[in-house]
Scaffold this motif. Structure first.
Motif, PDB file in Angstrom:
ATOM      1  N   ILE A  28       0.817  -1.208   0.000  1.00  0.00           N
ATOM      2  CA  ILE A  28       0.000   0.000   0.000  1.00  0.00           C
ATOM      3  C   ILE A  28       0.851   1.258   0.000  1.00  0.00           C
ATOM      4  N   VAL A  29       0.463   2.213  -0.860  1.00  0.00           N
ATOM      5  CA  VAL A  29       0.903   3.600  -0.765  1.00  0.00           C
ATOM      6  C   VAL A  29      -0.331   4.436  -0.471  1.00  0.00           C
ATOM      7  N   THR A  71       6.936  12.549  -9.340  1.00  0.00           N
ATOM      8  CA  THR A  71       8.387  12.380  -9.433  1.00  0.00           C
ATOM      9  C   THR A  71       8.923  11.493  -8.314  1.00  0.00           C
ATOM     10  N   ALA A  72       8.331  11.639  -7.108  1.00  0.00           N
ATOM     11  CA  ALA A  72       8.805  10.888  -5.942  1.00  0.00           C
ATOM     12  C   ALA A  72       8.272   9.455  -5.896  1.00  0.00           C
ATOM     13  N   LEU A  73       7.174   9.195  -6.576  1.00  0.00           N
ATOM     14  CA  LEU A  73       6.523   7.897  -6.431  1.00  0.00           C
ATOM     15  C   LEU A  73       7.387   6.711  -6.835  1.00  0.00           C
ATOM     16  N   GLY A  82       8.702  -2.880  -5.924  1.00  0.00           N
ATOM     17  CA  GLY A  82       8.071  -2.883  -7.242  1.00  0.00           C
ATOM     18  C   GLY A  82       8.395  -1.647  -8.028  1.00  0.00           C
ATOM     19  N   ASP A  83       7.872  -1.583  -9.250  1.00  0.00           N
ATOM     20  CA  ASP A  83       8.058  -0.388 -10.068  1.00  0.00           C
ATOM     21  C   ASP A  83       6.783   0.017 -10.789  1.00  0.00           C
ATOM     22  N   ARG A  84       5.684  -0.653 -10.493  1.00  0.00           N
ATOM     23  CA  ARG A  84       4.403  -0.351 -11.123  1.00  0.00           C
ATOM     24  C   ARG A  84       3.282  -0.411 -10.086  1.00  0.00           C
TER      25      ARG A  84
END
Length: 249
Positions: A28-29, A71-73, A82-84
């Motif tokens: 979670i973000v 930009t920070a995400l 992860g990257d997505r």
């Protein structure tokens, strides 16, 4: 593990969505505007389930904040392994009464900036980070269908969100990304000063107009969001799903 981003995830419906998605296996973000301590508590709750979580500051009404957040995400996603994004829940919101004859221009602008401009700019900025086959879930409102005194502009903004939802479902279908709107009915949160949660007389009036005989709870909405994020909902897109217990049928 899939990663879900929930805007306005420090309290209310966003908090419920974050916890429901964590329970269903997502890392979670969440974003918060001012409630840093509340956001930290949600992160702790998610971590206690065995999932990973991070909270980032975002003012959804501010284009510069949206740009900085986008930009920070990627670094935040990397911290979760992860990257997505697998799921984007556009939940951040603000209440505002606008009775005809006393509508203030600044109130209209604030409602537009949060519920329409912010949703557009953030979805556009994050779309490249959403995995093929991912989910975008917007938050509409029962007030896009029925009316309540003084809530005309808020309802109109949520109707705009539903229109955006349908358009984006068409635009992103080639990537297998589904886009749907959840439209909560009256729900017991601190939204609009907590009236639905705290005013017993007001609650009784809502109950009398609701088929299932109660007001909604945040977990009702969180559960519906988790259902749309489930792989078994992958053939549902471009839809408005009202989660209201049958309010004002």
């Amino acid at each position: 593990m899939p990663i879900a981003l929930i805007t306005g995830g420090s309290r209310g419906l966003g908090r419920a969505a974050a916890l429901a998605l964590a329970d269903s296996g997502h890392d979670i973000v969440i974003t918060y505007r001012t409630g840093q301590s509340q956001a930290a508590e949600v992160v702790d709750r998610v971590v206690a389930t065995g999932r990973r979580a991070v909270a980032l500051q975002l003012d959804a009404a501010d284009g510069a904040s949206v740009g900085a957040f986008a930009t920070a995400l990627p670094d935040a996603l990397a911290s979760l392994g992860g990257d997505r994004l697998g799921v984007l829940v556009q939940n951040a919101g603000v209440a505002g009464r606008t009775p005809l004859g006393a509508i203030d221009e600044d109130a209209v602008q604030q409602l537009f900036d949060v519920h329409v401009k912010g949703v557009v700019l953030l979805t556009q900025a994050l779309e490249p980070l959403i995995a093929d086959g991912g989910r975008i879930i917007t938050l509409s409102s029962g007030l896009a269908r029925f009316t309540a005194p003084g809530m005309s502009v808020y309802g109109a903004m949520k109707a705009a969100v539903e229109s955006l939802t349908r358009s984006w479902a068409a635009e992103l279908g080639h990537r297998g990304i589904t886009v749907n709107a959840i439209a909560p009915g009256p729900t017991a949160t601190d939204f609009a000063g907590g009236m639905i949660r705290d005013d017993e007389a007001y609650r009784r009036g809502i109950v009398a107009m609701t088929a299932l005989g109660r007001v909604g709870e945040p977990t009702d909405i969180g559960g519906a969001i988790a259902l749309l994020a489930d792989p078994r909902s992958g053939w549902v897109t471009g839809q408005r799903i009202e989660v209201s217990g049958g309010a004002r049928l």
